[in-house]
Write a protein that holds these residues in place. Structure first.
Motif, PDB file in Angstrom:
ATOM      1  N   ALA A 283      39.351 -55.703 -90.472  1.00 26.58           N
ATOM      2  CA  ALA A 283      40.359 -56.704 -90.108  1.00 26.58           C
ATOM      3  C   ALA A 283      41.774 -56.146 -90.236  1.00 26.58           C
ATOM      4  CB  ALA A 283      40.195 -57.946 -90.983  1.00 26.58           C
ATOM      5  N   VAL A 284      41.999 -55.341 -91.257  1.00 32.64           N
ATOM      6  CA  VAL A 284      43.315 -54.719 -91.434  1.00 32.64           C
ATOM      7  C   VAL A 284      43.580 -53.699 -90.332  1.00 32.64           C
ATOM      8  CG1 VAL A 284      44.701 -53.241 -92.943  1.00 32.64           C
ATOM      9  CG2 VAL A 284      43.370 -55.122 -93.916  1.00 32.64           C
ATOM     10  N   LEU A 285      42.571 -52.945 -89.963  1.00 33.20           N
ATOM     11  CA  LEU A 285      42.733 -51.886 -88.970  1.00 33.20           C
ATOM     12  C   LEU A 285      43.011 -52.422 -87.571  1.00 33.20           C
ATOM     13  CD1 LEU A 285      39.776 -49.609 -90.113  1.00 33.20           C
ATOM     14  CD2 LEU A 285      42.197 -48.969 -90.166  1.00 33.20           C
ATOM     15  N   THR A 286      42.319 -53.466 -87.189  1.00 32.70           N
ATOM     16  CA  THR A 286      42.382 -53.944 -85.810  1.00 32.70           C
ATOM     17  C   THR A 286      43.767 -54.495 -85.472  1.00 32.70           C
ATOM     18  OG1 THR A 286      40.032 -54.497 -85.933  1.00 32.70           O
ATOM     19  CG2 THR A 286      41.287 -55.431 -84.103  1.00 32.70           C
ATOM     20  N   GLY A 287      44.376 -53.903 -84.449  1.00 30.50           N
ATOM     21  CA  GLY A 287      45.703 -54.320 -84.008  1.00 30.50           C
ATOM     22  C   GLY A 287      46.845 -53.639 -84.725  1.00 30.50           C
ATOM     23  N   ALA A 288      46.531 -52.766 -85.668  1.00 32.36           N
ATOM     24  CA  ALA A 288      47.563 -52.082 -86.446  1.00 32.36           C
ATOM     25  C   ALA A 288      47.737 -50.643 -85.943  1.00 32.36           C
ATOM     26  CB  ALA A 288      47.190 -52.076 -87.924  1.00 32.36           C
ATOM     27  N   PRO A 289      48.854 -49.992 -86.277  1.00 30.03           N
ATOM     28  CA  PRO A 289      49.049 -48.592 -85.882  1.00 30.03           C
ATOM     29  C   PRO A 289      47.966 -47.690 -86.481  1.00 30.03           C
ATOM     30  CG  PRO A 289      51.109 -49.559 -86.630  1.00 30.03           C
ATOM     31  CD  PRO A 289      50.035 -50.545 -86.980  1.00 30.03           C
ATOM     32  N   ALA A 290      47.524 -46.743 -85.688  1.00 30.48           N
ATOM     33  CA  ALA A 290      46.523 -45.788 -86.162  1.00 30.48           C
ATOM     34  C   ALA A 290      47.232 -44.707 -86.967  1.00 30.48           C
ATOM     35  CB  ALA A 290      45.781 -45.182 -84.986  1.00 30.48           C
ATOM     36  N   ALA A 291      47.609 -45.069 -88.177  1.00 33.29           N
ATOM     37  CA  ALA A 291      48.432 -44.186 -89.013  1.00 33.29           C
ATOM     38  C   ALA A 291      47.970 -44.270 -90.457  1.00 33.29           C
ATOM     39  CB  ALA A 291      49.901 -44.584 -88.904  1.00 33.29           C
ATOM     40  N   GLY A 292      48.439 -43.317 -91.250  1.00 33.01           N
ATOM     41  CA  GLY A 292      47.999 -43.208 -92.633  1.00 33.01           C
ATOM     42  C   GLY A 292      48.210 -44.446 -93.463  1.00 33.01           C
ATOM     43  N   ASP A 293      49.362 -45.100 -93.321  1.00 33.56           N
ATOM     44  CA  ASP A 293      49.628 -46.297 -94.118  1.00 33.56           C
ATOM     45  C   ASP A 293      48.614 -47.398 -93.816  1.00 33.56           C
ATOM     46  OD1 ASP A 293      51.771 -45.011 -95.233  1.00 33.56           O
ATOM     47  OD2 ASP A 293      53.302 -46.073 -94.064  1.00 33.56           O
ATOM     48  N   THR A 294      48.254 -47.521 -92.543  1.00 29.43           N
ATOM     49  CA  THR A 294      47.254 -48.522 -92.156  1.00 29.43           C
ATOM     50  C   THR A 294      45.904 -48.194 -92.777  1.00 29.43           C
ATOM     51  OG1 THR A 294      48.355 -48.933 -90.039  1.00 29.43           O
ATOM     52  CG2 THR A 294      46.052 -49.585 -90.218  1.00 29.43           C
ATOM     53  N   PHE A 295      45.527 -46.926 -92.756  1.00 31.18           N
ATOM     54  CA  PHE A 295      44.217 -46.540 -93.273  1.00 31.18           C
ATOM     55  C   PHE A 295      44.138 -46.774 -94.782  1.00 31.18           C
ATOM     56  CE2 PHE A 295      44.368 -43.215 -89.666  1.00 31.18           C
ATOM     57  CZ  PHE A 295      44.092 -44.206 -88.734  1.00 31.18           C
ATOM     58  N   VAL A 296      45.222 -46.495 -95.492  1.00 32.64           N
ATOM     59  CA  VAL A 296      45.258 -46.755 -96.925  1.00 32.64           C
ATOM     60  C   VAL A 296      45.135 -48.254 -97.202  1.00 32.64           C
ATOM     61  CG1 VAL A 296      46.707 -46.670 -98.990  1.00 32.64           C
ATOM     62  CG2 VAL A 296      46.551 -44.665 -97.495  1.00 32.64           C
ATOM     63  N   ALA A 297      45.884 -49.055 -96.448  1.00 35.17           N
ATOM     64  CA  ALA A 297      45.841 -50.506 -96.638  1.00 35.17           C
ATOM     65  C   ALA A 297      44.454 -51.062 -96.351  1.00 35.17           C
ATOM     66  CB  ALA A 297      46.880 -51.177 -95.745  1.00 35.17           C
ATOM     67  N   ALA A 298      43.801 -50.516 -95.331  1.00 33.78           N
ATOM     68  CA  ALA A 298      42.467 -50.981 -94.980  1.00 33.78           C
ATOM     69  C   ALA A 298      41.468 -50.671 -96.095  1.00 33.78           C
ATOM     70  CB  ALA A 298      42.024 -50.341 -93.678  1.00 33.78           C
ATOM     71  N   ALA A 299      41.512 -49.445 -96.599  1.00 33.32           N
ATOM     72  CA  ALA A 299      40.601 -49.067 -97.684  1.00 33.32           C
ATOM     73  C   ALA A 299      40.855 -49.915 -98.924  1.00 33.32           C
ATOM     74  CB  ALA A 299      40.761 -47.587 -98.001  1.00 33.32           C
TER      75      ALA A 299
END
Length: 336
Positions: free
Chosen positions: A283-299
């Motif tokens: 849910a965090v990943l979808t629609g967000a920038p494909a970038a490191g900050d997004t990946f950290v937030a998703a995890a």
């Protein structure tokens, strides 16, 4: 090992009927887990019903881009199938990471889904274990638990599911097909269970591991079409470089357009009693920038529910770093 009978099944309905007539019998595929458990006395079947001769050993590509995988397909054949390697590479990678070539040549898809935990207390008959002996207690909670669950566990059981293949199947919405006998009359009936519903939550009944009806035979697995899966990856961390069970694993796929995640598939392994679909992270990943900050937030969003024990808290950090690394690799690949 307890003395047991042996019988080969001639067809699917006959196999199911044999188990209905003898509820203490077990189906035998590759036997790579069942036979080990019989040697330790954890499993004590009265009879083994050999299903390896049944016509359930093919992988078929469907017209819409999915796959139908028979229950007796060996892990070696599954990993080598061109359709699997092309459409679901993370699945092929997971199977190859799961065991040595000798074991992959014997182990089957259906048996892989039904394999039991490798918790040492489960296989040690001298120790309490709620999964093996309901109501006896969970020795791992206060004992050796460094490779046990951090998500979805309970005070009754903290064991993890050992399958690598199941983690990839969970990421891609696999559906388990089975056959059973319907009602007292014993008429054959086919059924389906999404993998998301196939494994039961631990709760206070850890001995009840799947939602399969009693005596049901898994006949195959269906993978629905998932174009995003063509660019997917499976990464496994283990305590030795040779074949070993995971201490953490990730199956992931990303759809990216103009630097934004349009679709995300993510599942974790070796952290729960079942392959763990990471819905909060998706849910965090979808629609967000494909970038490191997004990946950290998703995890972090997925692992916020983690409840580690004193000796397995490292898994939270490990899974965070592993998920971020795999997602970053997928994003970099998409950008090339």
């Amino acid at each position: 090992m307890k003395e047991f009978g042996y019988q080969r099944a001639d067809d699917v309905s006959g196999a199911v009927a044999l188990l209905a007539a003898d509820p203490d019998a077990r189906f035998l595929g590759g036997g790579t887990n069942l036979v080990d458990l019989m040697k330790t006395g954890v499993e004590r079947p009265t009879r083994l019903v050999d299903i390896r001769g049944l016509p359930l050993d093919t992988v078929e590509e469907t017209a819409d881009g999915g796959l139908r995988i028979g229950a007796t397909v060996t892990n070696s054949d599954l990993a080598a199938h061109p359709g699997v390697r092309r459409r679901y590479p993370a699945l092929a990678q997971a199977v190859l990471a799961g065991a040595s070539g000798q074991l992959r040549n014997m182990a089957t898809v259906g048996g892989n889904l039904l394999q039991r935990t490798r918790c040492g207390y489960f296989t040690d008959l001298s120790k309490p274990c709620n999964k093996r002996a309901p109501g006896s207690g969970c020795s791992a909670v206060t004992g050796e638990h460094h490779n046990h669950a951090v998500l979805g566990a309970s005070d009754h059981c903290v064991a993890v599911h050992p399958s690598d293949m199941g983690v990839a199947l969970a990421a891609f919405d696999a559906v388990v097909r089975y056959e059973t006998l319907d009602g007292p009359g014993g008429t054959p009936a086919a059924g389906e269970l999404p993998l998301a519903d196939f494994y039961l939550p631990v709760g206070d009944t850890p001995h009840r591991e799947t939602a399969l009806p009693p005596g049901a035979l898994i006949t195959g697995v269906t993978l629905p079409p998932a174009p995003v899966a063509a660019r997917s990856r499976y990464r496994k961390v283990r305590e030795r470089a040779s074949y070993a069970f995971a201490i953490g694993s990730v199956a992931a796929a990303l759809g990216i357009e103009d630097g934004v995640v349009t679709e995300a598939r993510l599942a974790f392994g070796a952290v729960a009693s079942r392959p763990w679909r990471a819905h909060a992270a998706e849910a965090v990943l979808t629609g967000a920038p494909a970038a490191g900050d997004t990946f950290v937030a998703a995890a972090d969003a997925e692992l916020a529910a983690a409840r580690p024990l004193p000796d397995n808290g490292y898994k939270v950090t490990l899974m965070r770093n592993l998920a971020v690394a795999v997602l970053t690799e997928l994003a970099e690949e998409a950008a090339r």
